[in-house]
Every structure is written in structure tokens, then in C-alpha cells.
Scaffold this active site. Structure first.
Site, PDB file in Angstrom:
ATOM      1  CE1 TYR A 105      -3.629   2.432   1.064  1.00 21.90           C
ATOM      2  CE2 TYR A 105      -2.262   3.367   2.160  1.00 21.90           C
ATOM      3  CZ  TYR A 105      -3.214   3.488   1.544  1.00 21.90           C
ATOM      4  OH  TYR A 105      -4.029   4.742   1.899  1.00 21.90           O
ATOM      5  CD  GLU A 126      -6.190   4.518  -0.977  1.00 19.28           C
ATOM      6  OE1 GLU A 126      -6.184   4.299   0.449  1.00 19.28           O
ATOM      7  OE2 GLU A 126      -7.353   4.453  -1.317  1.00 19.28           O
TER       8      GLU A 126
END
Ligand code: GDP
Ligand code: MN
Length: 394
Positions: free
Chosen positions: A109, A197
Site C-alpha cells: 500500500y 492512493e
């Protein structure tokens, strides 16, 4: 403003951030063509909606032939997708992304955001990426790493290496991460973004290269005037219809999930009003900020919009007459309640210039408007009215 994944990935390309090759398609035939043009043996078909969590909602599918890519795209297009990120709405799928499928060794991530408490642009990374990052952050916060960037010094190489080590990357991957973070940082600053993101950032098999498999971008609305090419990417089909309609009238409106509609002037007063409703045990259905120039026409428009939400059981109007005069606001409220045929209790609290005249107008109107001398009492009356405990008129 949010961008679609395919739009975000086009920006990634401009900034040298590697992503799987892909093409956007608006029909099954386009999807077949896209798969053929991309080549390779497997493709992912990804619904383009302004939300994550698509994988779990049937919006990410693997195709093994161009024909299957077409079938999957055909089924996805026209669907409405609801995920835990769509705020109770289902978003229409008008396009799909057809991308070369990747072999994944690990899902990480990585995001870039503005950390308001530190007043710094920050990178957030975790080796536990993939679809459940929210749970990782809640249950095992020690698996989340943050680096904050000094705006005068900019992103430093040692910061990238530190994050790379924390994510367990090898030397070659840390070099790739450093390049990728440099690109992301430039993209974030130059294009006035509020969030990038990448979830997942994958380690691709068998080579071990880093690849941005997903991409989500949120742009700072206040900067759209100087980002014309990004502003042109806006897709209104993904936005809340009531918020869009309010925007057209120059009103700030936010949909929430309670049952008390709030009409206020000024963002600070909106926050205070919602806090007080919550404190008294109620839940706001929305809030609408009529702004400084709250004349009769704007107040009427505002009533129409806040009443559009099906679940509204009471309306709390909380206006401070600083620039506007309370008597003019009261005239607006009376006209609006008449014109719009408001059927739920309306509680009004006014304060400021000409407040007595304002209250006199409301009381003389013989409409079912309940007046409240202060915010605490106004909020309590609204909460009681929404519960059906007190629907009497003043
Ligand atoms: P989201 O659910 O909306 O966040 O969509 P993502 O693009 O993040 O995809 C969700 C999940 O699908 C990823 O975490 C992967 O596990 C899987 N996935 C997506 N693309 C690929 C791919 O090219 N290959 C493989 N093997 N899995 C993929
Ligand atoms: Mn994702």
C-alpha cells in the site's frame, strides 16, 4: 473532485510511474478490441466508478480470451456498483478499464496525502496492502509507516529508502520505489492533488518489479481553476445529484445519513449546528450553507434541496445575521415554506441584526414554524420533532 482509475493512470504515465498497460472501453466491442490491441494472454476488466472496494462488489474480473473480455465488459457496463466507499449510493458503470493482467507476488500500500496535524504532505506505506487496508490501519497500526515531507527541502532520498526498508523491499526495489515516490510527489504538488492512493502497489512476479496496479486520485476543488485539463476530466454521473444541484445554485451542500436537515450560513456555524444536534442525540440528514447573501430566492432554493432527501423528518434553520439581516432571512423562510409546501416541522433560530423583526415576521406568518431563542434549544426541538415527540407548532 475524484478521478477515475484510467484517468489517474494516464497522469501516472506522464510522471513516469509504472502501471499495467490498459485501455478504457465504453462497449463490449471496444473491450474486445482493447484486449486484442494490448496482447498478452490474460486481462482484467475493471469497472470505472469513483470508489474503491470494486473487487469485492464484482467490479474487477479476470478474462482469459478477448471474447471473454467483451462478455465481462458487456455485463459490467450499465451495472450500478455499491461498495463500502460509495456512501450508500450505487454508482453507474459507464466505462471499464481493460488492462493486461499482472502476476502478483505481493500487494503493498502506498499513498500521498496532506497530514493536517503535521501540516505536511506525507507518504503512507504498508507491506499489508490489498483490499483490506482500512482494517489493517484499525487493528494493526504498527504495520502502517508514515513519512512527512518538509516543504522547503522536498522529498529526500533517505526518506524513500527508510520507507523501502520498512516495507521489506530489496535494493533494486528500493531504487524503483524512490523513483516512483519522486514522480508521485511531483504529480501531487504540480497538479494540486488532495490524495493519491495506490492500493495495491504490487511486486510483480517473476521479476519483482514494482507496479501501481490501482490508482485513486482526489483533486483539490479550490485549485481546479488553474488545472483546466484536470477539471475537464470531471464525471458528474458519479456525483451525488443533490450536491450537484446545490453547486449549480452556488450553495454548499453535503448529504449525510441522519434525519434532520440543516440550513445554516457559514461553515463554522454548520459544524457547531451538527455538533449540537449530535450532542442532543439526533443525526443530521444533510447540511446546506446558504452563504453570506441569503436572500428569499436562495432560501427557497435551499429548502427545495434539503427537502429532496427522502429521510428528512425535521428542518433546523440556524442563521446568524451579520452581513444579512434577520428580517430578510425570515421573509425568505416564510416565502419558501409557503412555496415549497413544507410538511415537516421547521425550527428556526436567528441571531444578529434585526433579530426581533425577524422573529415577529415568522410568528405573524401563521405557518407551522417553531422558533427557538438559542442553538441548544433549537437543536433539542429539532431532535424531538424528528422523533415525533413534539410536532406542535409555535
Ligand atoms: P478495488 O477493489 O476497487 O480497490 O480494485 P483493485 O484494482 O485494487 O483490485 C482489487 C484486487 O483485485 C487487487 O487487490 C488484486 O488482488 C486483484 N487484481 C486486480 N488486478 C489484478 C491483476 O492484474 N492480476 C491479479 N492477479 N489480480 C488483480
Ligand atoms: Mn484498490
Amino acid at each position: 473532485m475524484n478521478l477515475h482509475e484510467y484517468q489517474a493512470k494516464a497522469l501516472f504515465k506522464q510522471y513516469g510511474i509504472p502501471t499495467p498497460a490498459g485501455e478504457v472501453a465504453a462497449s463490449a466491442e471496444d473491450a474486445v478490441q482493447a484486449a486484442r490491441a494490448l496482447g498478452g494472454g490474460q486481462w482484467v476488466i475493471k469497472a470505472q466508478v469513483h470508489a474503491g472496494g470494486r473487487g469485492k462488489a464484482g467490479g474487477v474480473k479476470l478474462a482469459h480470451t478477448p471474447a471473454e473480455a467483451g462478455e465481462l465488459a458487456g455485463r459490467m457496463l450499465g451495472m450500478h456498483i455499491q461498495t463500502y466507499q460509495t456512501g450508500g449510493r450505487a454508482l453507474p458503470v459507464n466505462t471499464v478499464l481493460v488492462a493486461e493482467a499482472s502476476d502478483i507476488a505481493a500487494e503493498l500500500y502506498l499513498s500521498v496525502l496532506i497530514d493536517r496535524s503535521r501540516r505536511r504532505i506525507s507518504f503512507v506505506g504498508s507491506a499489508a496492502g490489498g483490499v483490506d487496508i482500512e482494517q489493517v490501519a484499525a487493528a494493526t497500526p504498527e504495520k502502517i509507516f508514515t513519512i512527512a515531507i518538509d516543504p522547503t527541502a522536498g522529498l529526500q532520498g533517505f526518506q524513500c529508502r527508510r520507507l523501502g526498508f520498512a516495507l521489506g523491499l530489496n535494493e533494486a526495489q528500493i531504487k524503483q520505489l524512490t523513483r516512483m515516490m519522486g514522480g508521485l510527489y511531483r504529480l501531487f504538488v504540480e497538479r494540486d492533488l488532495a490524495l493519491i492512493e495506490v492500493n495495491p502497489l504490487v511486486i510483480a512476479a517473476p521479476g519483482g518489479d514494482l507496479l501501481a496496479l490501482d490508482a485513486k486520485i482526489n483533486v483539490d476543488d479550490n485549485a481546479l481553476y488553474r488545472q483546466a485539463d484536470i477539471a475537464a476530466l470531471r464525471d458528474e454521473s458519479q456525483e451525488d445529484p443533490a450536491e450537484l444541484e446545490a453547486g449549480r445554485h452556488g450553495l454548499n451542500y453535503i448529504t449525510l445519513d441522519g434525519d434532520i436537515a440543516c440550513m445554516v450560513n457559514g461553515a463554522g456555524l454548520a459544524m457547531a449546528t451538527m455538533d449540537e444536534i449530535q450532542r442532543q442525540g439526533g443525526r443530521p440528514a444533510n447540511f446546506l450553507d446558504v452563504g453570506g447573501g441569503a436572500n428569499a430566492a436562495r432560501v427557497a432554493e435551499a429548502f427545495k434541496i434539503i427537502l429532496g432527501a427522502a429521510q428528512v423528518k425535521a428542518i433546523l434553520v440556524n442563521i446568524f445575521g451579520g452581513i444579512v439581516r434577520c428580517d430578510l432571512v425570515a421573509e425568505g423562510i416564510v416565502a419558501a415554506v409557503r412555496e415549497v409546501h413544507v410538511k415537516v416541522p421547521v425550527i428556526v433560530r436567528l441571531e444578529g441584526t434585526n433579530v426581533e423583526a425577524g422573529y415577529r415576521l415568522l410568528e405573524a406568518s401563521s405557518l407551522a414554524i417553531i422558533t427557538a431563542p438559542d442553538l441548544e434549544r433549537g437543536a433539542r426541538l429539532a431532535v424531538e420533532a424528528a422523533r415525533g415527540a413534539n410536532t406542535a407548532t409555535a
